[in-house]
Structure formats: structure tokens, C-alpha cells
Design a protein around this motif. Sequence first.
Motif, short mmCIF file in Angstrom:
data_model
loop_
_atom_site.label_atom_id
_atom_site.label_comp_id
_atom_site.label_asym_id
_atom_site.label_seq_id
_atom_site.Cartn_x
_atom_site.Cartn_y
_atom_site.Cartn_z
N GLU A 1 0.82 -1.21 0.00
CA GLU A 1 0.00 0.00 0.00
C GLU A 1 0.86 1.27 0.00
OE1 GLU A 1 -3.25 -0.36 -0.07
OE2 GLU A 1 -3.47 -2.46 0.48
N ARG B 1 2.56 2.06 -3.34
CA ARG B 1 1.72 2.51 -4.46
C ARG B 1 1.65 4.02 -4.62
NH1 ARG B 1 -2.14 -2.38 -3.30
NH2 ARG B 1 -0.88 -3.89 -4.44
N PHE C 1 -9.95 11.76 -12.28
CA PHE C 1 -10.15 10.53 -11.49
C PHE C 1 -8.84 10.08 -10.85
CE2 PHE C 1 -10.00 5.81 -11.50
CZ PHE C 1 -10.87 5.60 -10.44
N TYR D 1 -5.08 9.63 -6.22
CA TYR D 1 -3.76 9.83 -5.60
C TYR D 1 -3.77 11.04 -4.67
CZ TYR D 1 -1.50 6.39 -8.62
OH TYR D 1 -1.12 5.23 -9.23
N THR E 1 -12.32 10.17 0.23
CA THR E 1 -12.11 10.88 -1.03
C THR E 1 -11.93 9.90 -2.17
OG1 THR E 1 -9.80 11.02 -0.45
CG2 THR E 1 -11.09 13.01 -0.13
N ARG E 2 -11.22 8.79 -1.88
CA ARG E 2 -11.01 7.81 -2.94
C ARG E 2 -12.31 7.12 -3.33
NH1 ARG E 2 -5.68 6.73 -0.26
NH2 ARG E 2 -6.82 5.35 1.11
N GLN F 1 -14.21 9.43 -5.48
CA GLN F 1 -13.70 9.46 -6.86
C GLN F 1 -14.30 8.32 -7.68
OE1 GLN F 1 -12.04 11.78 -8.32
NE2 GLN F 1 -11.94 12.94 -6.42
N ILE F 2 -14.34 7.13 -7.08
CA ILE F 2 -14.88 5.98 -7.81
C ILE F 2 -16.37 6.19 -8.08
CG2 ILE F 2 -15.19 3.49 -7.79
CD1 ILE F 2 -12.83 3.31 -5.91
N LYS G 1 -16.83 8.57 -10.92
CA LYS G 1 -16.51 7.86 -12.17
C LYS G 1 -17.65 6.94 -12.58
CE LYS G 1 -14.50 3.92 -12.11
NZ LYS G 1 -14.93 2.82 -12.90
N ILE H 1 -6.13 0.23 -11.42
CA ILE H 1 -6.68 0.64 -10.13
C ILE H 1 -5.85 0.05 -8.98
CG2 ILE H 1 -8.65 0.25 -8.59
CD1 ILE H 1 -9.29 2.35 -10.53
N THR I 1 -2.83 1.81 -7.76
CA THR I 1 -3.04 3.10 -7.10
C THR I 1 -3.26 2.83 -5.61
OG1 THR I 1 -5.44 3.09 -7.21
CG2 THR I 1 -4.29 3.88 -9.16
N PRO I 2 -3.27 3.88 -4.79
CA PRO I 2 -3.46 3.65 -3.36
C PRO I 2 -4.88 3.19 -2.99
CG PRO I 2 -2.43 5.78 -3.77
CD PRO I 2 -2.90 5.26 -5.08
N ILE I 3 -5.76 3.00 -3.98
CA ILE I 3 -7.10 2.51 -3.66
C ILE I 3 -6.99 1.12 -3.06
CG2 ILE I 3 -9.29 1.75 -4.64
CD1 ILE I 3 -8.98 3.84 -6.79
N ARG I 4 -7.62 0.94 -1.88
CA ARG I 4 -7.60 -0.38 -1.27
C ARG I 4 -8.77 -1.20 -1.81
NH1 ARG I 4 -6.06 3.11 2.67
NH2 ARG I 4 -3.99 2.72 3.53
#
Lengths: 321, 375
Positions: free
Chosen positions: A79, A82, A106, A111, B3-4, B7-8, B11, B215, B218-221
Amino acid sequence: MEARAAAAPQVVAEDLTKRFGSFTAVDGISFRIARGEIMGFLGPNGAGKSTTIRILCGLLRPSGGRAFVAGIDVARDPERVRERIGYMSQKFSLYNDLSVAENLRFFGGVYRVPRAELAERMRFVVHMAGLDGREDALVATLAGGWKQRLALGCAILHRPPILFLDEPTSGVDPASRRRFWDLIHGLAEGGVSVLVSTHYMDEASYCNEIALINQGRLIALGSPGKLKRSALGGELLLVECDKVGAALELLPQAPGVLDVAAFGNALHVLVESAERGLVELPRYLDAKGIDCRNIARIDPTLEDVFVRLVAGGTRGEAPRP
Amino acid sequence: MLTRILQILIKEFIELRRDKWARFRLIVPPLVQLILFGYAATFEVFGVSTAVLDLDHSQESRELLSRFTYSTRFHVVLVAQSERDIERAIDRGDAIVAVVIHPQFANLLRKGQTAPLQVVVDGTNSNSALIALDYVGQIVSGFSRDYAVDLIQRTHPGQQLVQIDLEQRPWFNEDLNSRWFFVPGVIASLTLVLIVNLTSFAIVREREVGTLEQIMVTPIRPIEFIFGKTVPFFLIGLGLVAMIATVGILWFGVPFVGNPLVMLAGTSLFLLSTLALGLLISTLCSTQQQAFATNFFVINPLFTLSGFAFPIASMPTFLQWLTYANPVRYYLVIIRAVFLKGVGFAVLWPEMLALAALAALLLAASIAKFRKSLD
């Protein structure tokens, strides 16, 4: 801390191994990438380049060995890695049904690029990709080169210190490829470490370091110049003669000849000593009834190195930097 | 984290807004199916094609047959002259039921003896055959009761025939209108199909085109991705249920006597379990085609073992046990109870609890599996 981080290698792979069942895709690969360095992964399809990159991104867990990216153990804390990397996969993987700006917004949001900076960085990326004025175009409608540059843009939007690019130029026209490499050089000058895989041999000369990979193993590692000089284990002669087929069969038995390979109508002959070869080979061929029209010492290309090393299999240890 | 997820969500809604077909698929097929079920799915049988053969030619036989003629349940299509006519009518499907009154029918009755009545039924559709036989039974027993009363009064004036008067009083659906039974069920089955399909396809599609891999670096868990991906479908599911319920109530006149909040709670739990199911399927499939095939094999048994059409109590014990793992089973109980009975949490808590447990189990399994599927 800052100074140490800059001096320390940004990417370290130690004896990385990945097995899928009984198949070993990556077999004990080790290398380091310094800050601002461009490392090129060169090798045929299925050599294990993508698998290695995917391990470094934390998408795959290594079966053995360790990987550190930005000083972080990837297997242990993917994590945190990334946020510090940008990644472009082999397959174009932005959202086709979103516009250029929507994709950037997006990924910027994901990020957590600060809102105040996002507009500025988006402008920079759009300009870099040559997409000025097309911010609202759906990505699906863009041509290959633009898509590729936009994908790179999305990968660097959060200014990662490390970039992993998996065959970013495959399927892109030569002019776009050239332009893409200019962008990568620009990023490396700014201190970004780049690991880029390709199967275009000519792209290797754009890299600071080259890792030749075949069948999951690292068969040579070094700067393009060093590889050309030392990895062959001899000197290279260009031989132009008639009866090329017969010469190709006879030359390996000639004294001082290590290897022979056909390149177009000519032969590339690897010899222990170019000086001796220049004198002895025309004589040898003449004795066998073959007319040697031209013989000259040449600088090996990376393709020579690759062909030679792959043909020689995995003999000996891969040279270490 | 928020916030993440946001964002999804943004989208997802942009993509949905752009996909005109998706909106069509979400609204039109469910409505069409609701209309079809509302009109076509019924257990009641009217106007059964019937052939009659009267070999007795007595007052009694004519009286009995007239009861068939005047019933809305039966439609006499053939007054046969011989048993061969009857056979042919059943064979050719002209008649589904044949009533044959043999000679001596009236004589036996007049002597106070039991008189046989032959009824032939085309059993190819066992369901309607059973229902038709039931109606035949009602007509015949009515006839025989009236005949007995009449006989007693003529032979022993002033005496009463002892009998039980069955007073049927179905609660919650006084007319036993099967539409009332089916429309709430349609909500459950349509939601199941749509939500499982939407969820599994949405994630498998990202895997297929490669955006899922992008995806994942990215930092998205994983949990954030799952959240962002499923919340839109949860909202769509709620909208869908509201839409079907409204049409069911306004168009088909199905009563809604319960508390909308109980309905919302049950629906939310059911949606969670179907979302989790779709998610689980998506972790097992790498292409949309695989997902399509898997959904088919998962949804059909869920539907069959739900009690939507086939009573669970009539299933073999083993299958009855299986139904306890079926979220649709619980939701059907909840939704029918809320629509028709108007009961609340005090009665429905076991079903709610079971749904919550199933949803939690499925979600946990799919999240765990989703993590592993990255390797």
C-alpha cells in the motif's frame, strides 16, 4: 535523510523468483536502479519482464527473494509503495468511456493530488501528451500514440519518484515512440527512476542500464556500451563472401572463432582476437574455396549481444554491475 | 479513504450517465417482466375446455351437467355422444376435462345409493389438471349435498340433515388473488437477477479491459474499490424495488398495508446479499462470458428454491435445508408479509437476522477472495 534517500537505490531486486505452479516465470533476478536512472528490460515475449514489473508494483507476491521500492519492502507493505510509483501496463488501461480530463481528474483524485495543484498538473500532462484542446474528447476516440502519452500522463500526475512502464511503446508508430522516449528522458533528468520493458532492441540505446532477460533469467546487466564491449566475450568481425551458407557451416571450425551468426547477406563472426582473425579468416575461407570479398572489424549491436547470450544459454553467472 | 471512494462513485455515475443502453436495460425489462408476471402468472383456472357425455339422460344428470355449464371455471366445448368422442377430444387437446355420467346414475341416487361419476383429466399439465379436478370436486360435492338435503326433506319432512358448513375465510388476501401473491415475488426475483448481473459484470469488465490492474497499483484499497463499485448498484437496486412496487400497487392494485421502513430495511439487507453474491462471482471469473454462465447457474437454483412459485414445504427435506442458505427465501417472506399482512420487525426479525448474516458472510467471503485474486 533526504540526502541518503537520494543516494540509495530507488529499486532493489534481490534474487526475485516467481513460480506459477511448476512453471518458473522469474528465476532469481537481482538488480538495482538509482535515482534518475533509466533501466531497460530487454527480452522476447514471455521472458518474465512483465511478471518482474508486476512484482515490483505489488500486483504479484514473489515466490522467493525480496523487492524494495523507494526503500519499502513491496511484499510487506504494498500500500505504501503505491503512492510512490507510477505504472503503465502493457494493455492500455484508462477508462475509454471517460474523457481525457475525467480520466486525469479521477486518477488525480485517487492519488489525492491537492486540488490547488491538480489544475496546473493536468494542464502540464495534457500539453505533454499533445492533447491541448482535446480535454473533453472521449479517450476511446484517441489514436494509439495519444492514448499512450495520456496513460503516461496519468501515471506521473502524482509525481512519483519511480515509474514502471511495461512495453509502453508496443503498437505505437515510430514517430510517437521517439517522442515518448523524449518524455521519459525528461522525467529521468528530473530525478525520476524509470524501469521500462521493451522488445524493440533499438530502444535499448535510450537506457542508462540494460537488463537482458530470457526464460525468466537475467542473462546480462550493464550499460549498453559495457554490454556491447564485454558481454560478447570476444571481438566481432563482419564477413562478406560468396557461398554464405557453406561459410556459415565451416567458420565455427576455424581457429579462434567463437561463434558465427548470419545477418542479412553477411556474417557476424565472433573471434578471440580481431587482429588475428582479420589475417587468418580470409586464408581459411580461401582454402575451402570461398571467396572473401570484405572483412572488417565492427562494433557489436545489442542484438549481437542478445543473440550470442541467448544461444550460449545460461552459461556462467550474469555479470553484476 | 472517503475521497477515494468518492472518486470511484463520481466515475461510476459518469459512466452510467454516458451509457444510454444501461439506463434502458435498468428500466424497461423489469417493467415488461412485471407486466408479464402480473397478467400471466396465475394459479387460477378459468374456462377449462370441458367435454360432457350424458349416457343417463335423467333429470339428475342434466341438473349436474348444468352446474358445469353455468360455472365460470368450465367451458363446455363438446356435448359428446359416445365415449369415442370423449377420447378423441382429450387426445386432440380440444378438451382438458371430460365428465361422463353413466346409465343408472339417477336410479342409484334415487335408491339412496352411491352413484359413480367419471371424470377424465388431461394430466400433461399436472398443475392445471389438479386445480381443475379441485373445481370438479367442489361442483360435485355441492350437487350431492343439495341432492341429499332434497332427498331427506322429501322422505322425512321436517328433519334436518346433519352437515358441516365450511366457511372459508382467507386472511390478508380474501379473494386468494394470485396476483397479490406474485407481484411482491416479482420484486424479489427481478432484483436478484439485475443486481447479481450488474455487479458481477461491472467488476469483471474492469478486469477484462485491464482498468482493474491500473486501479490496483493506485493507493485505492480493495475494500474502497468494492465500496465505490457497489454503492451505485445499491442505490439502483433501491430505485428498482421502488419502481416495481409502485407499478404493482398502482397498476395491479396490490395492497401495501405494511410499514415502508420495514420494507426498506429488508430490501437493504437483501440488496447487500445479492451485491455480495455478484461480487463473489466476479472474483471467480476473468471474462464477462464466464460471469454470464456462472450467473445463470447460480440464479436459477436460487429462484427455484426460494418459494417464489413452488412451496418450500413440499420440497424434500434435503432441499428444504438448502433453502435456508438462500437470501431470496427470506426476502420473499419479508416482502409478502409487508405488502399483505402489514407485520413489522416484531414478527420478521428472524428473516431480517438471517438475511443480515448471509449478507455479512457473503461480503466477507467476496472481500477475502477479492484480495487473493490479485495474486
